[in-house]
Design an enzyme around this catalytic site. Structure first.
Site, PDB file in Angstrom:
ATOM      1  N   ASP A 142       2.892  -4.693   8.036  1.00  0.00           N
ATOM      2  CA  ASP A 142       1.660  -3.785   7.814  1.00  0.00           C
ATOM      3  C   ASP A 142       0.533  -4.795   7.791  1.00  0.00           C
ATOM      4  OD1 ASP A 142      -0.684  -2.805   6.725  1.00  0.00           O
ATOM      5  OD2 ASP A 142       0.276  -1.667   5.187  1.00  0.00           O
ATOM      6  N   CYS A 150      -4.679   2.499  -3.595  1.00  0.00           N
ATOM      7  CA  CYS A 150      -3.512   2.927  -3.084  1.00  0.00           C
ATOM      8  C   CYS A 150      -2.240   1.936  -3.223  1.00  0.00           C
ATOM      9  CB  CYS A 150      -3.718   3.098  -1.592  1.00  0.00           C
ATOM     10  SG  CYS A 150      -4.560   4.573  -1.115  1.00  0.00           S
ATOM     11  N   LYS A 190     -10.754  -0.774  10.352  1.00  0.00           N
ATOM     12  CA  LYS A 190     -10.745  -1.968   9.414  1.00  0.00           C
ATOM     13  C   LYS A 190     -11.220  -3.027  10.273  1.00  0.00           C
ATOM     14  CE  LYS A 190      -7.442  -0.032   6.239  1.00  0.00           C
ATOM     15  NZ  LYS A 190      -8.075   0.193   4.845  1.00  0.00           N
ATOM     16  N   HIS A 203       1.006  -1.131  -0.217  1.00  0.00           N
ATOM     17  CA  HIS A 203       0.067  -0.128  -0.111  1.00  0.00           C
ATOM     18  C   HIS A 203       0.943   1.389  -0.158  1.00  0.00           C
ATOM     19  CE1 HIS A 203      -2.796   3.152   1.674  1.00  0.00           C
ATOM     20  NE2 HIS A 203      -3.814   2.371   1.508  1.00  0.00           N
ATOM     21  N   GLN A 254      -4.753  -5.139   6.797  1.00  0.00           N
ATOM     22  CA  GLN A 254      -5.706  -6.126   6.070  1.00  0.00           C
ATOM     23  C   GLN A 254      -5.589  -7.436   6.764  1.00  0.00           C
ATOM     24  OE1 GLN A 254      -8.201  -5.111   4.082  1.00  0.00           O
ATOM     25  NE2 GLN A 254      -7.132  -3.157   3.607  1.00  0.00           N
TER      26      GLN A 254
HETATM   27  N1  PMP Z   1      -1.765  -0.641   4.405  1.00  0.00           N
HETATM   28  C1  PMP Z   1      -3.000  -1.228   4.078  1.00  0.00           C
HETATM   29  C2  PMP Z   1      -2.320  -2.781   3.618  1.00  0.00           C
HETATM   30  C3  PMP Z   1      -3.875  -0.946   3.695  1.00  0.00           C
HETATM   31  O1  PMP Z   1      -4.939  -1.627   3.350  1.00  0.00           O
HETATM   32  C4  PMP Z   1      -4.590   0.368   4.342  1.00  0.00           C
HETATM   33  C5  PMP Z   1      -5.770   1.030   4.167  1.00  0.00           C
HETATM   34  N2  PMP Z   1      -6.408   1.136   2.921  1.00  0.00           N
HETATM   35  C6  PMP Z   1      -3.217   1.076   4.805  1.00  0.00           C
HETATM   36  C7  PMP Z   1      -1.956   0.553   5.058  1.00  0.00           C
HETATM   37  C8  PMP Z   1      -3.590   2.359   5.578  1.00  0.00           C
HETATM   38  O2  PMP Z   1      -4.347   2.479   6.660  1.00  0.00           O
HETATM   39  P1  PMP Z   1      -5.010   3.697   7.314  1.00  0.00           P
HETATM   40  O3  PMP Z   1      -5.524   4.576   5.979  1.00  0.00           O
HETATM   41  O4  PMP Z   1      -6.177   3.366   7.921  1.00  0.00           O
HETATM   42  O5  PMP Z   1      -3.906   4.369   8.119  1.00  0.00           O
END
Ligand code: PMP
Length: 408
Positions: free
Chosen positions: A200, A364, A226, A123, A203
């Protein structure tokens, strides 16, 4: 049985009763954010109705009670990820802030020519903070390639670990593909070369029971929103010895021991990394969300979501013109795909008219989209409250897309 037990949980989520243009809501955008059970909404409201005060500061009763509730949420989070010590649990705004904290603070020691190893399925939140660290330090970003199924090239990972590698940043579960990476094995390989690993977990936490000690990772980052919890909440787990050695990232209240204009000393862990008034209500409600998912149980969640993913994948494979993006052997309940020549955004709009909420776009993960030669995908991501009827509704809506656009 277990399946009906989990379906009864739908009633815990008030938003699932609403409609979209008179159609029942089919919410399949859980990878972006999940819906909240009533107990989480109540926990946040209860805090403001009964406890609201600043933490760690006042001697008065409300401040003590708010502090107790906030610190109890830390204990809940510690147990949730099986951290060895509560000092290793830092409350943050979310995954993004957690990774930025590490990239800034741990990254303060990076020097010219050092290497940061990430993967091709990260991401942007696990790419850009490291690029910024590279700009500050002269370090270089290295990237592990992704194969056609959306799995990491493990041999390439091993080959890219060098004596200059200072950290590995790796997603546990890909938000765009659903791939569950072999993070334990990859962490062991990195450790064999003396390299710490940040996972990370954004997910992963809604789908898998997390044990940071079993994973043996050095940092684990995730968001509350999430995980059926509030927005603006999250956790950074860090191995104590590393956190102790790291400088503070943000300065302000709560993170200090003593301040003078000549010299400031810092608070103990985890407060050293919690500058300013935290999201007290959010952390307390996140603790409630953790209790909730543990009560449902990860075995039940995993079995239910695996059945939904199997159902959706079979329908997808039979659907004319549909190309799955991400066909790894180990997947969380995320289905990413493109439909022949129809733009993902058009698919998303027609689905929305049918009451079906999915994500469309680059998720993203622009470099990953480029790897698969697509600008965007449609992503259906499942949560514990989704049903086989939701899967059927998704494919009925996709059939409407075909009616509009033809066979393309
Ligand atoms: N890493 C991953 C794998 C994600 O899916 C996301 C959220 N889409 C993020 C980081 C960022 O999370 P947040 O926007 O809640 O900080």
């Amino acid at each position: 049985g277990a399946a009906s037990d989990i379906l009864r949980r739908r009633a815990d989520f008030p938003i699932l009763a609403r409609t979209v243009d008179d159609r029942p809501l089919v919410y399949l955008d859980n990878g972006a954010t999940s819906q909240k059970p009533q107990c989480v909404i109540d926990a946040e409201a209860h805090y403001y109705a009964h406890l609201n005060a600043n933490v760690h500061r006042g001697v008065h009763r409300l401040s003590q009670e708010a502090t107790d509730a906030y610190e109890a949420a830390r204990d809940t989070a510690q147990a949730f990820i099986n951290a060895a010590q509560r000092e290793e649990v830092v409350f943050v705004r979310g995954t993004t802030e957690a990774i930025n904290l590490v990239a800034n603070s741990f990254g303060a020691r990076f020097r010219t020519g050092d290497e940061i190893l990430i993967t091709g399925m990260e991401h942007h939140s696990n790419i850009v903070p490291w690029q910024l660290a590279c700009e500050r330090s002269g370090a270089v970003l290295k990237v592990v390639p992704v194969d056609d199924d959306g799995e990491l090239d493990v041999a390439a990972f091993a080959a890219l670990l060098s004596p200059r590698t200072r950290i590995v940043g790796l997603t546990h579960v890909s938000n765009a593909l659903g791939t569950i990476n072999p993070v334990r094995e990859l962490t062991a390989r990195a450790h064999a070369r003396g390299v710490p690993v940040l996972l990370d977990g954004a997910q992963a936490v809604p789908h898998l029971a997390i044990d940071v000690q079993a994973l043996d990772c050095d940092f684990y980052a995730f968001s509350g929103h999430k995980l059926y919890g509030p927005t603006g909440t999250g956790v950074l787990y860090g191995r104590r010895a590393l956190l102790e050695a790291m400088p503070p990232w943000q300065g302000g209240g709560d993170m200090i021991r003593q301040v003078s204009f000549e010299r400031t000393t810092y608070n103990d862990l985890p407060y050293k990394f919690e500058a300013g008034t935290p999201n007290i209500a959010g952390a307390i409600a996140l603790g409630e969300a953790m209790r909730y998912v543990c009560d449902v149980g990860f075995d039940a969640i995993a079995a239910h979501e695996a059945a939904l993913l199997r159902d959706a994948t079979e329908r997808a494979r039979a659907f004319p013109g549909l190309r799955l993006i991400g066909t790894a052997r180990e997947k969380a309940a995320i289905l990413s795909f493109v439909l022949a020549d129809v733009h993902a955004h058009d698919v998303g709009s027609i689905l929305d008219h049918e009451g079906v909420a999915v994500r469309t776009g680059h998720h993203c993960a622009m470099p990953l989209m480029e790897r698969f030669g697509v600008a965007a995908t449609v992503r259906a991501s499942f949560a514990l409250y989704n049903t086989h009827e939701d899967v059927a509704a998704l494919f009925a809506a996709l059939a409407k897309v075909r009616e509009v656009f033809g066979d393309a």
